[in-house]
Design a protein around this motif. Structure first.
Motif, PDB file in Angstrom:
ATOM      1  N   UNK A  83      -4.291   6.996   4.376  1.00 49.46           N
ATOM      2  CA  UNK A  83      -4.496   8.326   4.707  1.00 49.46           C
ATOM      3  C   UNK A  83      -3.339   9.028   5.502  1.00 49.46           C
ATOM      4  N   UNK A  84      -3.004   8.482   6.531  1.00 57.14           N
ATOM      5  CA  UNK A  84      -1.998   8.985   7.266  1.00 57.14           C
ATOM      6  C   UNK A  84      -0.729   9.106   6.668  1.00 57.14           C
ATOM      7  N   UNK A  85      -0.432   7.980   5.875  1.00 58.02           N
ATOM      8  CA  UNK A  85       0.830   7.950   5.101  1.00 58.02           C
ATOM      9  C   UNK A  85       0.811   9.237   4.003  1.00 58.02           C
ATOM     10  N   UNK A  86      -0.487   9.386   3.501  1.00 54.28           N
ATOM     11  CA  UNK A  86      -0.376  10.418   2.367  1.00 54.28           C
ATOM     12  C   UNK A  86      -0.184  11.906   3.170  1.00 54.28           C
ATOM     13  N   UNK A  87      -0.983  11.855   4.408  1.00 51.57           N
ATOM     14  CA  UNK A  87      -0.975  13.041   4.966  1.00 51.57           C
ATOM     15  C   UNK A  87       0.833  13.365   5.299  1.00 51.57           C
TER      16      UNK A  87
END
Length: 163
Positions: free
Chosen positions: A120-124
Motif C-alpha cells: 500500500x505504501x508503494x502504491x501511495x
C-alpha cells in the motif's frame, strides 16, 4: 487448559521465573522450527532469536515489572534462518493464590500484514508521483495562459475570440 493452548492458532510458550521454556504449543513449534521437547528448558532468547528480543526482552520485562506487554512488534529468526515479523503479548502466569509462577507469551506472525502495508505504501508513493507529474503538466499550461492573457494586445484578441 492444555487443550486450549494446543488448539490456539497463535504460538504460545510458557516460561518459568528464570525465563526457561516450560511448554510450547504446536503453533510455537511450527513458528520457531523447534519441537516442544527441544525447547523445554532452553532460555526464551535461545528459541526466539531476535536482536531486539536480546536487548529488550518482553518476557523479562513482564516478569520484572509485573505487568502485561501487549503487541510488542519484533523481527525474529527461525531456527532455519527464515525471518518473520511477529507481534508479542505477555502476561504473568499466576496460581490460584495469585503467586507468580512465570510468564505466558502469545506470538502472532504479522509478516503478511506488513507486506500488505508495504505494498500500500508503494502504491501511495506511485500515486503521489503521478499526481506531481500531472500537477507539473497542468501548471505549465496555466502559466502559458497567464502569459498570454497578461499581454494587453493579446487580451484584446482574446476578448474578440471569447475563448
Amino acid at each position: 487448559m492444555a487443550d486450549v493452548l494446543r488448539s490456539m492458532a497463535d504460538a504460545v510458550i510458557t516460561l518459568d521465573p528464570v525465563m526457561k521454556i516450560t511448554s510450547m504449543n504446536a503453533a510455537a513449534e511450527a513458528m520457531f522450527g523447534v519441537t516442544e521437547a527441544e525447547g523445554i528448558g532452553k532460555g526464551c532468547a535461545d528459541v526466539v532469536k531476535s536482536e531486539v528480543w536480546y536487548r529488550n526482552c518482553p518476557c523479562k520485562a513482564a516478569w520484572e515489572r509485573g505487568e502485561c506487554i501487549v503487541n510488542f512488534n519484533v523481527p525474529i529468526e527461525r531456527q532455519d534462518g527464515r525471518r518473520l515479523s511477529v507481534s508479542v503479548s505477555t502476561s504473568l502466569l499466576k496460581n490460584a493464590a495469585g503467586e507468580r509462577l512465570g510468564v505466558v507469551v502469545s506470538i502472532r506472525d504479522i509478516s503478511h500484514v506488513l507486506r500488505l502495508l508495504d505494498e500500500l505504501d508503494k502504491r501511495d508513493h506511485e500515486i503521489a508521483r503521478k499526481e506531481e507529474k500531472l500537477k507539473t503538466l497542468l501548471h505549465g499550461r496555466e502559466r502559458l495562459g497567464e502569459i498570454i492573457s497578461r499581454s494587453p494586445k493579446m487580451q484584446e484578441i482574446l476578448d474578440l475570440v471569447q475563448v
